[in-house]
Design an enzyme around this catalytic site. Structure first.
Site, PDB file in Angstrom:
ATOM      1  N   LYS A  11       0.849  -1.190   0.000  1.00  0.00           N
ATOM      2  CA  LYS A  11       0.000   0.000   0.000  1.00  0.00           C
ATOM      3  C   LYS A  11       0.884   1.241   0.000  1.00  0.00           C
ATOM      4  CE  LYS A  11      -4.519   0.802   0.203  1.00  0.00           C
ATOM      5  NZ  LYS A  11      -5.447   0.142  -0.720  1.00  0.00           N
ATOM      6  N   THR A  58      -3.976  -5.267   0.389  1.00  0.00           N
ATOM      7  CA  THR A  58      -3.353  -3.961   0.622  1.00  0.00           C
ATOM      8  C   THR A  58      -4.201  -3.106   1.554  1.00  0.00           C
ATOM      9  OG1 THR A  58      -4.346  -2.876  -1.320  1.00  0.00           O
ATOM     10  CG2 THR A  58      -2.267  -4.059  -1.657  1.00  0.00           C
ATOM     11  N   ARG A 177      29.765  34.012  -7.476  1.00  0.00           N
ATOM     12  CA  ARG A 177      28.488  33.692  -8.115  1.00  0.00           C
ATOM     13  C   ARG A 177      27.445  33.346  -7.062  1.00  0.00           C
ATOM     14  NH1 ARG A 177      28.857  27.447 -10.485  1.00  0.00           N
ATOM     15  NH2 ARG A 177      29.540  26.487  -8.523  1.00  0.00           N
ATOM     16  N   GLN A 229      30.899  20.210  -5.798  1.00  0.00           N
ATOM     17  CA  GLN A 229      31.546  18.942  -5.430  1.00  0.00           C
ATOM     18  C   GLN A 229      32.360  19.087  -4.140  1.00  0.00           C
ATOM     19  OE1 GLN A 229      31.296  20.205  -8.472  1.00  0.00           O
ATOM     20  NE2 GLN A 229      31.292  18.636 -10.068  1.00  0.00           N
ATOM     21  N   HIS A 257      20.622  27.543 -11.413  1.00  0.00           N
ATOM     22  CA  HIS A 257      21.359  28.658 -11.989  1.00  0.00           C
ATOM     23  C   HIS A 257      20.580  29.975 -11.923  1.00  0.00           C
ATOM     24  CE1 HIS A 257      24.145  25.679 -13.347  1.00  0.00           C
ATOM     25  NE2 HIS A 257      23.272  25.113 -14.146  1.00  0.00           N
TER      26      HIS A 257
END
Length: 306
Positions: A11, A58, A177, A229, A257
């Site tokens: 379910k 279920t 940035r 990263q 961005h």
């Protein structure tokens, strides 16, 4: 000749709300979850021979979720998921594995006139706390905890330069940035031998979630990011170091961005480089950076080796 190579059923999207009432103080605490339970076992004949005698309906699974939520604590979700999955493999002899996913929806207590309100709450973000609990008969309990949809942005303190440049490259190098992402991070716990072992470690689940969230936010804010990263690795190694019971920490970060907008066409208006103030948020495409951080000393093992 065909056979069932793999099968599970159950379910999904079971909505559960539970309220805890402190009769002494009048303070109430609420929990809202979306739960999915899937079962595996000796169920092949329900597919191959239309044999429903092996099927736990279920609807019964849904009812079990509600009843166990009434009879047991639903927090931390790692415990409730372990209670649910363990119930199904214990209750039904032909069910040998149960997989429970829980999404905890965020309700934050309202502050009214500078004081926390005893029973009023606000959905202040789409952030969720998720868990995946897999209980396999004879093996134990595997738990993965997740923070999802934690949206963050900083207007400076991020850079990206020194990357590969070739005939396909148009992206300029930048030393300042905007950095924004929807954080999804999860941590895999060591395999717990039993439900009792999960119960014995209950305080660690909330504490580790809080540590992971705080580390993520603090590192995001304070790191002068050389790249997504590099920043996500710093986050992961701190979380891994904070809790010996963790095997791995994983991050998945989209790079959302915000592009500079050249407005020089309008009366020489400066809006690029150091003069940039108005940006254009981008929906897609976006970067997507993933990383799994494990223990270099070899103290963690993949599930395939257990």
């Amino acid at each position: 000749m065909s056979t069932v190579a793999a099968a599970r059923y159950g379910k999904d999207n079971v909505r559960v709300y539970k309220v805890h009432r402190d009769e002494k103080t009048g303070v109430q605490t609420v929990y809202e979850m979306t739960v999915c339970v899937l079962l595996e076992g000796e169920i092949d004949t329900s597919y191959t021979k239309a044999d429903n005698s092996v099927v736990v309906a279920t609807d019964s699974i849904k009812n079990t979720i509600f009843i166990l939520a009434k009879q047991n604590p639903v927090t931390p979700p790692e415990l409730f998921g372990s209670i649910l999955s363990t119930h199904f493999i214990t209750k039904y002899k032909h069910i040998h594995a149960a997989h429970t996913s829980i999404i905890c929806h965020r309700w934050s207590r309202l502050d009214i006139d500078g004081k926390p309100h005893p029973h009023s709450f606000i959905r202040d973000s789409e952030e969720t706390r998720n868990v995946q609990v897999d209980v396999t008969e004879g093996l134990g309990i595997d738990i993965k905890s997740t923070i999802n949809k934690l949206t963050v942005l900083k207007s400076t303190g991020s850079q990206f330069w020194g990357f590969v440049r070739d005939e396909y490259t148009t992206l300029p190098e930048v030393w300042d940035r905007i950095l924004s992402t929807d954080v999804e991070t999860n941590w895999q716990w060591k395999r717990f031998p039993s439900l009792q072992d999960v119960r014995d470690n209950v305080p660690k689940f909330d504490a580790t979630w809080e540590t992971a969230r705080n580390v993520t936010l603090k590192t995001f804010a304070e790191d002068n990011s050389a790249s997504v990263q590099a920043t996500m690795y710093k986050m992961g190694e701190q979380i891994l170091a904070s809790q010996p019971l963790l095997e791995t920490v994983e991050y998945s970060l989209p790079n959302k961005h915000y592009f500079e907008l050249d407005l020089s066409w309008h009366q020489g208006l400066k809006n690029t480089g150091k003069d940039a103030e108005v940006f254009v948020p981008q929906t897609n495409p976006n970067g997507l950076i993933k990383c799994t951080i494990g223990r270099a000393d070899g103290l963690w093992k993949s599930k395939a080796k257990l």
